[in-house]
Design an enzyme around this catalytic site. Structure first.
Site, PDB file in Angstrom:
ATOM      1  N   HIS A 191       0.853  -1.195   0.000  1.00  0.00           N
ATOM      2  CA  HIS A 191       0.000   0.000   0.000  1.00  0.00           C
ATOM      3  C   HIS A 191       0.891   1.249   0.000  1.00  0.00           C
ATOM      4  O   HIS A 191       0.960   1.990   0.980  1.00  0.00           O
ATOM      5  CB  HIS A 191      -0.911  -0.022   1.229  1.00  0.00           C
ATOM      6  CG  HIS A 191      -2.149   0.821   1.095  1.00  0.00           C
ATOM      7  ND1 HIS A 191      -2.149   2.159   1.391  1.00  0.00           N
ATOM      8  CD2 HIS A 191      -3.409   0.501   0.688  1.00  0.00           C
ATOM      9  CE1 HIS A 191      -3.369   2.644   1.201  1.00  0.00           C
ATOM     10  NE2 HIS A 191      -4.153   1.650   0.774  1.00  0.00           N
ATOM     11  N   GLU A 346      -2.086  -0.379  -5.924  1.00  0.00           N
ATOM     12  CA  GLU A 346      -2.104  -1.683  -5.258  1.00  0.00           C
ATOM     13  C   GLU A 346      -2.218  -2.785  -6.310  1.00  0.00           C
ATOM     14  O   GLU A 346      -3.224  -2.881  -7.004  1.00  0.00           O
ATOM     15  CB  GLU A 346      -3.285  -1.782  -4.297  1.00  0.00           C
ATOM     16  CG  GLU A 346      -3.307  -0.746  -3.185  1.00  0.00           C
ATOM     17  CD  GLU A 346      -4.593  -0.806  -2.384  1.00  0.00           C
ATOM     18  OE1 GLU A 346      -4.967  -1.918  -1.922  1.00  0.00           O
ATOM     19  OE2 GLU A 346      -5.248   0.245  -2.240  1.00  0.00           O
TER      20      GLU A 346
END
Length: 385
Positions: A191, A346
Site C-alpha cells: 500500500h 495496489e
C-alpha cells in the site's frame, strides 16, 4: 485517551517483537543499488523511503511516509493511512465482513463504514503487525509474519515479504503466503503512496499533472456508495476511468469522477482489471501494466506484476494535516499532503472476489495446504523521460 492508547499499543508492539527475537519495530533497514535506495521498518513490513535520481541527477524520495518510525503507530491510531505497509490477510474490502468456504462461514471485524464492510484485513491487519527480520543483505531484506487466525480468518498462515533493489534502477516486491492447515482467502498487497514530483514544486504539491497509462485496463469493478463491489463489471471506454491511452494526466477528468470513490467523494478509488492479451497469460509478468511519469522531475515508473487488478486511489481523503518528510520539503514553508497529493497503486486480485463466485476468482484467492502458495509479485522500474 488517545495518548494512553498510543502508549499501550507502542508497549505491546515492542513486547511482541521482543518475544519474536526481532529488533525495534520502528528501526529502519536500508538497502541500495546503483541509482536507488529504499528503507523499511518491521511494523507492517513497511516501505518508508524510496530514492531515485531525477532528470538533474539529484536523488528524490518518491513515496510518502514519516521520518520518525513511531509516527506510523500514531498514524494507525489516528488517520490510519496505511502508508507503505503490507495489507492483509485480505487486502481491500470484504462485503459485510463475511465469506464462506466449504460451507463454513467466517466473520471478520467490519472496520469501515460504520460496520458494513472489512477493509485491509480487519481492525488489526498486517499493517499493524510486527514482522520479524528473516534475512538481510545490502540489496535485499525479508520480513516474516506468522498469522495464527488473526481477526477471525480461518487457519494459520505464514507470510514472507522480500524486497530487493537492483541497478535499473528497480525495486522488486515479492509477497509469499503459505497456509498451514485450513483453506483460507489470501490477498496481500503493498500500500505505497507515490508522488513522482517528490514535492519539488511547493506551489503544486499534487499529482494531477503526472501522467498515468494502464494499457490493459479496459474494464473495472463497479462499486456501491461505500466502495464495495456490486457484482457488475464496467467498461472504461468513454468514461473518466479510461487510462488506456498514453500521456493522459491524472487530473484531466478527475473532477468528473463525482461519487466515484464513494458517496460525496470526487476522485479515483477503483479496481481496474488487467486484461492481458491472448499471447500472454492471466498471471504473466512479461508486460508493463502501468506507467506513471512526472514532467517536473522527469521520473518515470513502469510496473509489472503477476496480479490481475490494479487498485488506484488518488488520495481523495488527504486534507493537508500531514507534513511530508524532511527530504521532500523544498520551500520556505511546510509542505503537507493535500487532496490529490499522491496516488496509491495496489497490485492485487479482484476486490471481494471471494464473495463474487461468478467472476471465477476463487483459484486466485482461496488457498490451502493442497494448493500452491499465494504469491504477489510486483516490479517497479524507474527511468528518466
Amino acid at each position: 485517551m488517545l495518548l494512553l492508547a498510543l502508549l499501550v499499543t507502542l508497549t505491546t508492539a515492542i513486547s511482541v517483537v521482543a518475544q519474536n527475537s526481532s529488533a525495534n519495530p520502528f528501526q529502519k533497514y536500508t538497502i541500495s543499488a546503483p541509482g536507488i535506495s529504499a528503507s523499511f521498518i518491521p511494523y507492517g513490513a513497511r516501505l518508508t523511503n524510496l530514492l531515485v535520481n531525477d532528470k538533474s541527477g539529484n536523488p528524490q524520495d518518491v513515496v510518502l511516509g514519516y521520518d520518525d518510525g513511531t509516527s506510523y503507530l500514531y498514524d494507525t491510531e489516528g488517520p490510519h493511512t496505511y502508508f507503505g505497509a503490507v495489507v492483509g490477510r485480505y487486502a481491500n474490502r470484504i462485503k459485510n465482513g463475511t465469506f464462506t468456504i466449504n460451507g463454513i462461514t467466517s466473520n471478520i471485524p467490519e472496520n469501515e463504514n460504520a460496520g458494513h464492510d472489512t477493509l485491509h484485513g480487519g481492525t488489526v491487519g498486517y499493517d499493524q503487525r510486527n514482522w520479524t527480520i528473516a534475512a538481510q543483505n545490502t540489496s535485499s531484506v525479508t520480513f516474516m509474519l506468522m498469522d495464527t487466525a488473526f481477526e477471525g480468518f480461518p487457519g494459520t498462515v505464514v507470510s514472507y515479504a522480500t524486497y530487493s533493489v537492483s541497478a535499473g534502477p528497480t525495486w522488486t516486491s515479492r509477497l509469499v503466503s503459505i497456509p498451514l492447515d485450513q483453506p483460507t482467502p489470501i490477498m496481500l498487497s503493498n500500500h505505497v503512496y507515490w508522488n513522482l514530483d517528490a514535492f519539488t514544486d511547493p506551489s503544486n504539491p499534487t499529482v494531477l499533472n503526472n501522467t498515468l497509462y494502464m494499457p490493459y485496463s479496459d474494464r473495472y469493478i463497479e462499486i456501491d456508495n461505500i466502495e464495495v463491489p456490486n457484482g457488475s463489471i464496467g467498461v472504461v471506454d468513454g468514461t473518466f476511468l479510461d487510462f488506456t491511452h498514453p500521456e493522459k494526466q491524472i487530473g484531466q477528468d478527475i473532477l468528473s469522477a463525482v461519487n466515484n470513490c464513494g458517496f460525496n467523494c470526487t476522485g479515483y478509488d477503483n479496481a481496474f482489471i488487467i486484461d492481458r492479451p491472448r499471447y500472454s497469460a492471466p498471471e504473466a509478468t512479461d508486460l508493463t501494466v502501468l506507467t506513471m511519469a512526472s514532467n517536473v522531475t522527469g521520473i518515470r515508473l513502469d510496473v509489472t506484476t503477476n496480479q490481475q487488478s490494479l487498485q488506484i486511489y488518488s488520495c481523495n481523503g488527504e486534507n493537508g494535516t500531514i507534513p511530508v518528510k524532511a527530504s521532500q520539503q523544498h520551500g520556505n514553508g511546510t509542505t503537507t499532503v493535500e487532496k490529490y497529493g499522491c496516488i496509491v497503486i495496489e497490485t492485487q486480485q479482484w476486490i471481494d472476489g471471494i464473495n463474487n463466485p461468478q467472476w471465477g476468482q476463487q483459484e486466485y484467492q482461496i488457498y490451502s495446504v493442497d494448493t500452491e502458495p499465494a504469491v504477489v509479485y510486483a516490479q517497479f522500474d524507474f527511468s528518466i523521460m
